[in-house]
Scaffold this motif. Structure first.
Motif, PDB file in Angstrom:
ATOM      1  N   ASP A   3       0.826  -1.208   0.000  1.00 57.64           N
ATOM      2  CA  ASP A   3       0.000   0.000   0.000  1.00 57.64           C
ATOM      3  C   ASP A   3       0.860   1.258   0.000  1.00 57.64           C
ATOM      4  O   ASP A   3       0.543   2.231  -0.674  1.00 57.64           O
ATOM      5  CB  ASP A   3      -0.934   0.024   1.214  1.00 57.64           C
ATOM      6  N   ALA A   4       1.949   1.244   0.760  1.00 55.08           N
ATOM      7  CA  ALA A   4       2.836   2.407   0.804  1.00 55.08           C
ATOM      8  C   ALA A   4       3.476   2.647  -0.562  1.00 55.08           C
ATOM      9  O   ALA A   4       3.592   3.792  -1.007  1.00 55.08           O
ATOM     10  CB  ALA A   4       3.909   2.210   1.870  1.00 55.08           C
ATOM     11  N   LEU A   5       3.874   1.576  -1.229  1.00 56.49           N
ATOM     12  CA  LEU A   5       4.463   1.722  -2.564  1.00 56.49           C
ATOM     13  C   LEU A   5       3.436   2.249  -3.567  1.00 56.49           C
ATOM     14  O   LEU A   5       3.750   3.107  -4.394  1.00 56.49           O
ATOM     15  CB  LEU A   5       5.028   0.386  -3.053  1.00 56.49           C
ATOM     16  N   GLN A   6       2.211   1.746  -3.488  1.00 58.58           N
ATOM     17  CA  GLN A   6       1.174   2.218  -4.406  1.00 58.58           C
ATOM     18  C   GLN A   6       0.844   3.688  -4.157  1.00 58.58           C
ATOM     19  O   GLN A   6       0.672   4.465  -5.095  1.00 58.58           O
ATOM     20  CB  GLN A   6      -0.088   1.366  -4.255  1.00 58.58           C
ATOM     21  N   THR A   7       0.764   4.056  -2.879  1.00 60.08           N
ATOM     22  CA  THR A   7       0.474   5.449  -2.542  1.00 60.08           C
ATOM     23  C   THR A   7       1.607   6.357  -3.009  1.00 60.08           C
ATOM     24  O   THR A   7       1.369   7.434  -3.570  1.00 60.08           O
ATOM     25  CB  THR A   7       0.271   5.594  -1.027  1.00 60.08           C
ATOM     26  N   ALA A   8       2.855   5.934  -2.785  1.00 57.60           N
ATOM     27  CA  ALA A   8       4.001   6.738  -3.206  1.00 57.60           C
ATOM     28  C   ALA A   8       4.044   6.874  -4.724  1.00 57.60           C
ATOM     29  O   ALA A   8       4.311   7.955  -5.256  1.00 57.60           O
ATOM     30  CB  ALA A   8       5.295   6.116  -2.691  1.00 57.60           C
ATOM     31  N   THR A   9       3.758   5.793  -5.424  1.00 63.77           N
ATOM     32  CA  THR A   9       3.755   5.835  -6.888  1.00 63.77           C
ATOM     33  C   THR A   9       2.672   6.772  -7.405  1.00 63.77           C
ATOM     34  O   THR A   9       2.900   7.560  -8.330  1.00 63.77           O
ATOM     35  CB  THR A   9       3.536   4.423  -7.465  1.00 63.77           C
ATOM     36  N   ALA A  10       1.483   6.700  -6.797  1.00 60.57           N
ATOM     37  CA  ALA A  10       0.403   7.604  -7.206  1.00 60.57           C
ATOM     38  C   ALA A  10       0.773   9.055  -6.924  1.00 60.57           C
ATOM     39  O   ALA A  10       0.498   9.945  -7.742  1.00 60.57           O
ATOM     40  CB  ALA A  10      -0.888   7.240  -6.474  1.00 60.57           C
ATOM     41  N   GLY A  11       1.426   9.307  -5.795  1.00 61.67           N
ATOM     42  CA  GLY A  11       1.864  10.664  -5.469  1.00 61.67           C
ATOM     43  C   GLY A  11       2.899  11.184  -6.446  1.00 61.67           C
ATOM     44  O   GLY A  11       2.870  12.359  -6.843  1.00 61.67           O
ATOM     45  N   MET A  12       3.830  10.318  -6.849  1.00 59.35           N
ATOM     46  CA  MET A  12       4.842  10.732  -7.820  1.00 59.35           C
ATOM     47  C   MET A  12       4.199  11.019  -9.171  1.00 59.35           C
ATOM     48  O   MET A  12       4.585  11.973  -9.852  1.00 59.35           O
ATOM     49  CB  MET A  12       5.928   9.665  -7.948  1.00 59.35           C
ATOM     50  N   ALA A  70       9.709   2.013   2.048  1.00 57.92           N
ATOM     51  CA  ALA A  70       8.852   0.824   1.955  1.00 57.92           C
ATOM     52  C   ALA A  70       9.610  -0.334   1.310  1.00 57.92           C
ATOM     53  O   ALA A  70       9.470  -1.487   1.732  1.00 57.92           O
ATOM     54  CB  ALA A  70       7.588   1.148   1.168  1.00 57.92           C
ATOM     55  N   ASP A  71      10.427  -0.034   0.309  1.00 58.67           N
ATOM     56  CA  ASP A  71      11.224  -1.070  -0.342  1.00 58.67           C
ATOM     57  C   ASP A  71      12.230  -1.674   0.629  1.00 58.67           C
ATOM     58  O   ASP A  71      12.395  -2.898   0.693  1.00 58.67           O
ATOM     59  CB  ASP A  71      11.929  -0.482  -1.568  1.00 58.67           C
ATOM     60  N   ARG A  72      12.908  -0.825   1.393  1.00 61.67           N
ATOM     61  CA  ARG A  72      13.870  -1.327   2.386  1.00 61.67           C
ATOM     62  C   ARG A  72      13.180  -2.179   3.438  1.00 61.67           C
ATOM     63  O   ARG A  72      13.683  -3.238   3.823  1.00 61.67           O
ATOM     64  CB  ARG A  72      14.596  -0.161   3.059  1.00 61.67           C
ATOM     65  N   MET A  73      12.025  -1.724   3.894  1.00 57.68           N
ATOM     66  CA  MET A  73      11.293  -2.467   4.913  1.00 57.68           C
ATOM     67  C   MET A  73      10.834  -3.826   4.378  1.00 57.68           C
ATOM     68  O   MET A  73      10.908  -4.832   5.090  1.00 57.68           O
ATOM     69  CB  MET A  73      10.096  -1.660   5.407  1.00 57.68           C
ATOM     70  N   SER A  74      10.385  -3.865   3.135  1.00 56.46           N
ATOM     71  CA  SER A  74       9.983  -5.130   2.541  1.00 56.46           C
ATOM     72  C   SER A  74      11.174  -6.078   2.427  1.00 56.46           C
ATOM     73  O   SER A  74      11.051  -7.275   2.696  1.00 56.46           O
ATOM     74  CB  SER A  74       9.389  -4.901   1.143  1.00 56.46           C
ATOM     75  N   GLY A  75      12.297  -5.531   2.022  1.00 58.92           N
ATOM     76  CA  GLY A  75      13.517  -6.354   1.931  1.00 58.92           C
ATOM     77  C   GLY A  75      13.931  -6.904   3.279  1.00 58.92           C
ATOM     78  O   GLY A  75      14.302  -8.075   3.401  1.00 58.92           O
ATOM     79  N   GLN A  76      13.875  -6.084   4.313  1.00 63.36           N
ATOM     80  CA  GLN A  76      14.226  -6.555   5.651  1.00 63.36           C
ATOM     81  C   GLN A  76      13.258  -7.615   6.144  1.00 63.36           C
ATOM     82  O   GLN A  76      13.652  -8.598   6.772  1.00 63.36           O
ATOM     83  CB  GLN A  76      14.272  -5.379   6.625  1.00 63.36           C
ATOM     84  N   LEU A  77      11.976  -7.433   5.850  1.00 63.12           N
ATOM     85  CA  LEU A  77      10.981  -8.428   6.234  1.00 63.12           C
ATOM     86  C   LEU A  77      11.233  -9.757   5.539  1.00 63.12           C
ATOM     87  O   LEU A  77      11.161 -10.829   6.161  1.00 63.12           O
ATOM     88  CB  LEU A  77       9.577  -7.906   5.902  1.00 63.12           C
ATOM     89  N   LEU A  78      11.574  -9.699   4.260  1.00 65.83           N
ATOM     90  CA  LEU A  78      11.889 -10.931   3.532  1.00 65.83           C
ATOM     91  C   LEU A  78      13.155 -11.598   4.073  1.00 65.83           C
ATOM     92  O   LEU A  78      13.241 -12.826   4.166  1.00 65.83           O
ATOM     93  CB  LEU A  78      12.042 -10.644   2.047  1.00 65.83           C
ATOM     94  N   ASP A  79      14.142 -10.800   4.474  1.00 60.42           N
ATOM     95  CA  ASP A  79      15.360 -11.354   5.059  1.00 60.42           C
ATOM     96  C   ASP A  79      15.056 -12.056   6.378  1.00 60.42           C
ATOM     97  O   ASP A  79      15.619 -13.104   6.683  1.00 60.42           O
ATOM     98  CB  ASP A  79      16.399 -10.256   5.289  1.00 60.42           C
ATOM     99  N   ILE A  80      14.166 -11.489   7.170  1.00 60.93           N
ATOM    100  CA  ILE A  80      13.813 -12.084   8.457  1.00 60.93           C
ATOM    101  C   ILE A  80      13.068 -13.397   8.246  1.00 60.93           C
ATOM    102  O   ILE A  80      13.324 -14.389   8.924  1.00 60.93           O
ATOM    103  CB  ILE A  80      12.950 -11.103   9.301  1.00 60.93           C
ATOM    104  N   LYS A  81      12.157 -13.408   7.275  1.00 57.72           N
ATOM    105  CA  LYS A  81      11.350 -14.611   7.013  1.00 57.72           C
ATOM    106  C   LYS A  81      12.181 -15.723   6.385  1.00 57.72           C
ATOM    107  O   LYS A  81      11.833 -16.886   6.491  1.00 57.72           O
ATOM    108  CB  LYS A  81      10.183 -14.263   6.094  1.00 57.72           C
ATOM    109  N   ALA A  82      13.263 -15.388   5.694  1.00 56.00           N
ATOM    110  CA  ALA A  82      14.052 -16.399   4.976  1.00 56.00           C
ATOM    111  C   ALA A  82      14.946 -17.196   5.864  1.00 56.00           C
ATOM    112  O   ALA A  82      15.120 -17.371   6.900  1.00 56.00           O
ATOM    113  CB  ALA A  82      14.922 -15.730   3.932  1.00 56.00           C
TER     114      ALA A  82
END
Length: 82
Positions: A3-12, A70-82
């Motif tokens: 949602d944060a990425l979609q909102t940021a993209t729409a704002g840009m 948001a991209d960094r947070m998603s990457g960190q979340l994926l690193d934690i889950k992996a």
């Protein structure tokens, strides 16, 4: 996070549209209207046009920062889950 990425993209996208509109307004300065060119002060309110340019640039930069975070947070979340 998506949602944060979609909102940021729409704002840009909105910032780019506003920037294009302001650029077209500036480009129209001195363009002939009818048989004679109007003076720039009559055609364009430069202060509000420049304010739109600055606001568009700032809005784009802020939305880009949200997208990076948001991209960094998603990457960190994926690193934690992996």
């Amino acid at each position: 996070m998506i949602d944060a990425l979609q909102t940021a993209t729409a704002g840009m996208t909105r910032a780019i549209d506003r920037l294009g509109t302001a650029a077209q307004t500036l480009a129209a300065i001195g363009t002939p209207v009818g048989d004679a060119a109007l003076p720039p002060a009559v055609q364009v309110d430069l202060s509000s046009t420049v304010a739109d340019l600055i606001e568009s640039r700032t809005s784009f930069a802020l939305n880009a920062a949200v997208a990076r975070t948001a991209d960094r947070m998603s990457g960190q979340l994926l690193d934690i889950k992996a």
